[in-house]
Design a protein around this motif. Sequence first.
Motif, PDB file in Angstrom:
ATOM      1  N   CYS A 183     -16.589  11.424   1.268  1.00  0.00           N
ATOM      2  CA  CYS A 183     -17.952  11.689   0.592  1.00  0.00           C
ATOM      3  C   CYS A 183     -18.596  12.607   1.208  1.00  0.00           C
ATOM      4  CB  CYS A 183     -18.437  10.373   0.334  1.00  0.00           C
ATOM      5  SG  CYS A 183     -20.246  10.600  -0.408  1.00  0.00           S
ATOM      6  N   CYS A 184     -19.431  13.539   0.403  1.00  0.00           N
ATOM      7  CA  CYS A 184     -20.316  14.710   1.107  1.00  0.00           C
ATOM      8  C   CYS A 184     -21.520  14.042   1.556  1.00  0.00           C
ATOM      9  CB  CYS A 184     -20.703  15.650   0.108  1.00  0.00           C
ATOM     10  SG  CYS A 184     -19.338  16.608  -0.461  1.00  0.00           S
ATOM     11  N   LEU A 185     -21.946  12.864   1.117  1.00  0.00           N
ATOM     12  CA  LEU A 185     -22.945  12.168   1.616  1.00  0.00           C
ATOM     13  C   LEU A 185     -22.914  11.286   2.673  1.00  0.00           C
ATOM     14  CD1 LEU A 185     -24.857  11.213  -1.515  1.00  0.00           C
ATOM     15  CD2 LEU A 185     -25.589  12.980   0.292  1.00  0.00           C
ATOM     16  N   SER A 186     -21.779  10.405   2.866  1.00  0.00           N
ATOM     17  CA  SER A 186     -21.454   9.235   3.593  1.00  0.00           C
ATOM     18  C   SER A 186     -20.559   9.751   4.562  1.00  0.00           C
ATOM     19  CB  SER A 186     -21.032   7.968   2.933  1.00  0.00           C
ATOM     20  OG  SER A 186     -19.899   8.372   2.485  1.00  0.00           O
ATOM     21  N   TYR A 225     -18.132  12.629  -4.232  1.00  0.00           N
ATOM     22  CA  TYR A 225     -19.191  11.773  -3.631  1.00  0.00           C
ATOM     23  C   TYR A 225     -18.500  10.430  -3.838  1.00  0.00           C
ATOM     24  CZ  TYR A 225     -22.495  15.728  -3.716  1.00  0.00           C
ATOM     25  OH  TYR A 225     -23.127  16.665  -3.681  1.00  0.00           O
ATOM     26  N   ALA A 244     -23.047   6.002  -3.545  1.00  0.00           N
ATOM     27  CA  ALA A 244     -23.742   6.899  -2.621  1.00  0.00           C
ATOM     28  C   ALA A 244     -24.467   7.704  -3.725  1.00  0.00           C
ATOM     29  CB  ALA A 244     -23.097   7.469  -1.514  1.00  0.00           C
ATOM     30  N   ILE A 245     -23.837   8.505  -4.497  1.00  0.00           N
ATOM     31  CA  ILE A 245     -24.593   9.644  -5.308  1.00  0.00           C
ATOM     32  C   ILE A 245     -25.375   8.912  -6.278  1.00  0.00           C
ATOM     33  CG2 ILE A 245     -22.627   9.329  -7.082  1.00  0.00           C
ATOM     34  CD1 ILE A 245     -24.788  12.518  -5.511  1.00  0.00           C
ATOM     35  N   TYR A 261     -28.431   8.042  -4.348  1.00  0.00           N
ATOM     36  CA  TYR A 261     -29.309   9.475  -4.202  1.00  0.00           C
ATOM     37  C   TYR A 261     -30.144   9.711  -5.596  1.00  0.00           C
ATOM     38  CZ  TYR A 261     -30.023  14.109  -3.456  1.00  0.00           C
ATOM     39  OH  TYR A 261     -30.507  15.582  -3.370  1.00  0.00           O
ATOM     40  N   CYS A 299     -28.269  18.507  -6.814  1.00  0.00           N
ATOM     41  CA  CYS A 299     -27.237  18.416  -6.232  1.00  0.00           C
ATOM     42  C   CYS A 299     -27.463  18.528  -4.482  1.00  0.00           C
ATOM     43  CB  CYS A 299     -25.933  19.089  -6.458  1.00  0.00           C
ATOM     44  SG  CYS A 299     -24.337  18.502  -5.482  1.00  0.00           S
ATOM     45  N   PRO A 300     -27.190  17.537  -3.580  1.00  0.00           N
ATOM     46  CA  PRO A 300     -27.415  18.015  -2.211  1.00  0.00           C
ATOM     47  C   PRO A 300     -26.618  19.006  -1.613  1.00  0.00           C
ATOM     48  CG  PRO A 300     -26.428  15.720  -2.538  1.00  0.00           C
ATOM     49  CD  PRO A 300     -26.766  16.155  -4.065  1.00  0.00           C
TER      50      PRO A 300
END
Length: 315
Positions: free
Chosen positions: A46-49, A65, A69-70, A73, A199-200
């Motif tokens: 995942c690009c966040l976690s 993602y 998590a997304i 977010y 999008c982050p």
Amino acid sequence: MTRHGKNCTAGAVYTYHEKKKDTAASGYGTQSIRLGKDAIKDFDCCCLSLQPCRDPVVTPDGFLYEKQAILEYILHQKTEIAKKMKAYEKQKQVQKSSSQLESKSSERERVELFKTRENSIVSKPINPFTSGLNRGGDSDRAGSSSAAESSGSSASSVSSASSASSSSSSLSLPSFWVPCLTPEAKPTLIKKPSKTVLCPMSGRAIRMNELITVRFTPLDSSLDRVALLTRQDRYVCAVTRDVLGNSVPCAVLRPSGAVVTQECVDKLIKKDMTDPVTGDKLSDRDIIPLQRGGTGFAASGIDLSAKEARPVMQV
């Protein structure tokens, strides 16, 4: 080798190594470092976690993602946007009330000015019997009064010029040391926030209904999740059974969510534009290239250098 040779204190050149060492010790200047493979995200994380996805989804731009998590977010960003919008509306109400007070005060000043002008007008009755006798005296008085007015106007011009010069010389400037002259900080105006969640990773608009469920094909279906994550090669292409990794370009098919290699897309799928898993017809937007991390090699085409901007001492 002597101690003098080890310290190298007789060198006339400030070497790159010495400069880099002094920069790291001083705390000033921009530092740069090259990242290794351990600092690179895997293609299935995942690009966040930054953890392997349990329930992966992908955006139309190809960023992977974890679904939970997304969604968290997006909800968090919507809450922040609602708070900013509430503060903006409050500021707008304050500005509106202050403008109304200013308009009322200006209207009140105009009324007071009108009253003072009207009160200064005094009507005096004219006596027709004494008006003719005082004409000569009035003309003499008028001449003397005009001379006095001219002299007074010249004096007033001189005094106004002197007062202007004195005011310009005694112009008060803001000072941080005198309490009465300390400049005041004006409140920062809040700009109207955008209601779009970005999008982050890509910075583009992201919506929940645009997220596409991704289905990876495991290398060995008999392995559980824990045993699968401990392996370096975890997933394969859904069509050719080639092992997937950061060095292998991949793509996600929108109808089925299957992950295939880009080579499979170019050589097989684009010939008839049909999803090999579900049999649905595909378009160009249904083939989403999956964004992946670098391999750790310099020729992988991904910038692996990190920079930290720190204060710079200037002379």
